[in-house]
Design a protein around this motif. Structure first.
Motif, PDB file in Angstrom:
ATOM      1  N   ASN A  66       0.810  -1.228   0.000  1.00 18.57           N
ATOM      2  CA  ASN A  66       0.000   0.000   0.000  1.00 18.57           C
ATOM      3  C   ASN A  66       0.841   1.275   0.000  1.00 18.57           C
ATOM      4  N   ALA A  67       2.178   1.134   0.234  1.00 17.77           N
ATOM      5  CA  ALA A  67       3.032   2.316   0.169  1.00 17.77           C
ATOM      6  C   ALA A  67       3.367   2.661  -1.279  1.00 17.77           C
ATOM      7  N   ALA A  68       3.129   1.730  -2.193  1.00 22.69           N
ATOM      8  CA  ALA A  68       3.540   1.932  -3.588  1.00 22.69           C
ATOM      9  C   ALA A  68       2.344   2.176  -4.523  1.00 22.69           C
ATOM     10  N   VAL A  69       1.180   2.473  -3.944  1.00 21.47           N
ATOM     11  CA  VAL A  69      -0.008   2.767  -4.766  1.00 21.47           C
ATOM     12  C   VAL A  69       0.216   4.088  -5.501  1.00 21.47           C
ATOM     13  N   THR A  70      -0.197   4.150  -6.767  1.00 21.17           N
ATOM     14  CA  THR A  70      -0.079   5.421  -7.506  1.00 21.17           C
ATOM     15  C   THR A  70      -1.441   5.832  -8.068  1.00 21.17           C
ATOM     16  N   VAL A  71      -1.619   7.141  -8.205  1.00 19.98           N
ATOM     17  CA  VAL A  71      -2.860   7.693  -8.766  1.00 19.98           C
ATOM     18  C   VAL A  71      -2.494   8.687  -9.859  1.00 19.98           C
ATOM     19  N   ASP A  72      -3.128   8.558 -11.022  1.00 20.02           N
ATOM     20  CA  ASP A  72      -3.047   9.574 -12.088  1.00 20.02           C
ATOM     21  C   ASP A  72      -4.449  10.117 -12.270  1.00 20.02           C
ATOM     22  N   SER A  73      -4.566  11.445 -12.399  1.00 21.23           N
ATOM     23  CA  SER A  73      -5.905  12.020 -12.500  1.00 21.23           C
ATOM     24  C   SER A  73      -5.887  13.271 -13.363  1.00 21.23           C
ATOM     25  N   THR A  74      -7.007  13.521 -14.011  1.00 18.49           N
ATOM     26  CA  THR A  74      -7.146  14.762 -14.780  1.00 18.49           C
ATOM     27  C   THR A  74      -7.370  15.966 -13.855  1.00 18.49           C
ATOM     28  N   VAL A  75      -7.656  15.714 -12.573  1.00 19.24           N
ATOM     29  CA  VAL A  75      -7.728  16.807 -11.585  1.00 19.24           C
ATOM     30  C   VAL A  75      -6.331  16.933 -10.958  1.00 19.24           C
ATOM     31  N   ASP A  76      -5.706  18.081 -11.189  1.00 20.04           N
ATOM     32  CA  ASP A  76      -4.283  18.252 -10.841  1.00 20.04           C
ATOM     33  C   ASP A  76      -3.962  17.886  -9.391  1.00 20.04           C
ATOM     34  N   ALA A  77      -4.826  18.323  -8.469  1.00 19.55           N
ATOM     35  CA  ALA A  77      -4.494  18.155  -7.048  1.00 19.55           C
ATOM     36  C   ALA A  77      -4.698  16.725  -6.554  1.00 19.55           C
ATOM     37  N   GLU A  78      -5.357  15.870  -7.333  1.00 20.43           N
ATOM     38  CA  GLU A  78      -5.802  14.581  -6.783  1.00 20.43           C
ATOM     39  C   GLU A  78      -4.648  13.641  -6.414  1.00 20.43           C
ATOM     40  N   ALA A  79      -3.634  13.519  -7.275  1.00 18.62           N
ATOM     41  CA  ALA A  79      -2.553  12.562  -6.987  1.00 18.62           C
ATOM     42  C   ALA A  79      -1.826  12.944  -5.689  1.00 18.62           C
ATOM     43  N   ALA A  80      -1.518  14.231  -5.525  1.00 15.25           N
ATOM     44  CA  ALA A  80      -0.781  14.660  -4.325  1.00 15.25           C
ATOM     45  C   ALA A  80      -1.633  14.496  -3.070  1.00 15.25           C
ATOM     46  N   LEU A  81      -2.927  14.787  -3.171  1.00 11.32           N
ATOM     47  CA  LEU A  81      -3.792  14.630  -1.996  1.00 11.32           C
ATOM     48  C   LEU A  81      -3.986  13.157  -1.642  1.00 11.32           C
ATOM     49  N   ALA A  82      -4.090  12.311  -2.676  1.00 10.57           N
ATOM     50  CA  ALA A  82      -4.201  10.868  -2.422  1.00 10.57           C
ATOM     51  C   ALA A  82      -2.943  10.379  -1.711  1.00 10.57           C
ATOM     52  N   ARG A  83      -1.771  10.934  -2.104  1.00  8.54           N
ATOM     53  CA  ARG A  83      -0.507  10.552  -1.441  1.00  8.54           C
ATOM     54  C   ARG A  83      -0.524  10.987   0.022  1.00  8.54           C
ATOM     55  N   ARG A  84      -1.010  12.208   0.274  1.00  9.55           N
ATOM     56  CA  ARG A  84      -1.064  12.716   1.666  1.00  9.55           C
ATOM     57  C   ARG A  84      -1.992  11.840   2.519  1.00  9.55           C
ATOM     58  N   ALA A  85      -3.154  11.523   1.965  1.00  8.56           N
ATOM     59  CA  ALA A  85      -4.122  10.694   2.712  1.00  8.56           C
ATOM     60  C   ALA A  85      -3.531   9.300   2.953  1.00  8.56           C
ATOM     61  N   ARG A  86      -2.843   8.763   1.929  1.00  5.53           N
ATOM     62  CA  ARG A  86      -2.261   7.427   2.074  1.00  5.53           C
ATOM     63  C   ARG A  86      -1.187   7.424   3.151  1.00  5.53           C
TER      64      ARG A  86
END
Ligand SMILES: C[S@@+](CC[C@H](N)C(=O)[O-])C[C@H]1O[C@@H](n2cnc3c(N)ncnc32)[C@H](O)[C@@H]1O
Length: 264
Positions: A126-146
């Motif tokens: 679960n430390a290596a999950v990645t997110v790509d999104s058309t909403v710019d802030a989503e990947a970084a926020l998903a990383r913070r929440a993770r």
């Protein structure tokens, strides 16, 4: 320990093993006369095992509410003390179970006791999950929440391929590790559940429900939720415009080892 809802399990496993089953090759399911799927939940993996194995496949879980969703034979029991004698089944397998238990070594040793031929565990990192999104802030926020989730977890939720050490400790042989990337893609046309997920992001309901699994003070988590809701509103706008796309990749590691059937 964390409890799982049937809807959550169905949603997070949707499409898993549908694209490729190469990473399951070392389980040699076509040769197995009997398979036990420990911590089967709603039976998402159990159904895949039944497609691959002509023998008897039994799902086991400690939660009777989840077992009620599994088609076919099930057993209620505890992974740490399986209600079966030594060498009872050809293959013992689990998926996303060890990451939730405090002592994976003891659980793998218990699997080795019950398995005649092979033990297999399929665990996420679960430390290596990645997110790509058309909403710019989503990947970084998903990383913070993770990160809050990783810091708050009482168990090794990033276990992944590290399970092989438990195999060696349990005396399992010929240990192999293969990787399977579970990709969850959201793209138009959106299913009703995807629109609902976007709405829950915009309200912050999804993050609020995960509160108990996250580290941080009330203030820190409130600040995260505020940014999350703003991001969620952008997601919802793009969903309404039909432009939203998101891809989440969860790496799972399939560790397989041979059981020593000669117990003296
Ligand atoms: C993350 S879910 C995984 C479910 C399923 N294997 C899948 O991949 O969809 C973890 C499951 O393990 C079960 N579980 C947790 N601790 C257990 C234990 N000690 N003995 C048996 N089952 C357990 C939970 O009830 C839940 O169904």
């Amino acid at each position: 320990m964390r409890r799982f809802g049937a809807d959550y399990l169905r949603e997070t496993r949707r499409g898993m093993w549908a694209d490729s089953r190469d990473a399951l090759a070392d389980l040699r399911l076509s040769e197995a006369g009997s398979v036990l799927d420990v911590g089967c939940g709603t039976g998402e993996l159990t159904a895949v095992l039944r497609e691959e194995c002509a023998g008897r496949v039994v799902g086991l879980d400690r939660d009777p509410g989840l077992l009620a969703h599994v088609a076919g034979p099930v057993l209620r029991g505890d992974a740490r003390a399986l209600p079966l004698p030594d060498d009872a089944v050809d293959v013992v397998v689990c998926q996303a179970l060890l990451v939730n238990l405090p002592d994976p070594d003891a659980v793998v040793a218990e699997f080795a006791r019950v398995a005649r031929e092979r033990v297999a565990v399929i665990e996420p990192d679960n430390a290596a999950v990645t997110v790509d999104s058309t909403v710019d802030a989503e990947a970084a926020l998903a990383r913070r929440a993770r990160q809050r989730y990783l810091d708050g977890a009482a168990t090794d939720v990033a276990l992944g391929a590290g399970a092989r050490e438990a195999f060696a400790a349990a005396g399992l042989t010929d240990i192999s590790v293969r990787r399977y990337d579970h990709e969850r893609v959201v793209a138009p046309p959106y299913a009703a559940r995807e629109v609902e997920a976007a709405t829950r992001k915009a309200s912050g309901a999804d993050l609020r429900e995960r509160r108990d699994t996250m580290s941080g003070s009330e203030e820190e988590l409130d600040a995260l939720r505020e940014s999350w809701r703003a991001m969620g509103r952008d997601v919802l706008r793009q969903v309404r415009a039909g432009t939203y796309k998101r891809r989440e990749t969860v790496p799972f590691h399939v560790v397989v080892g041979g059981a020593d059937t000669d117990r003296g």
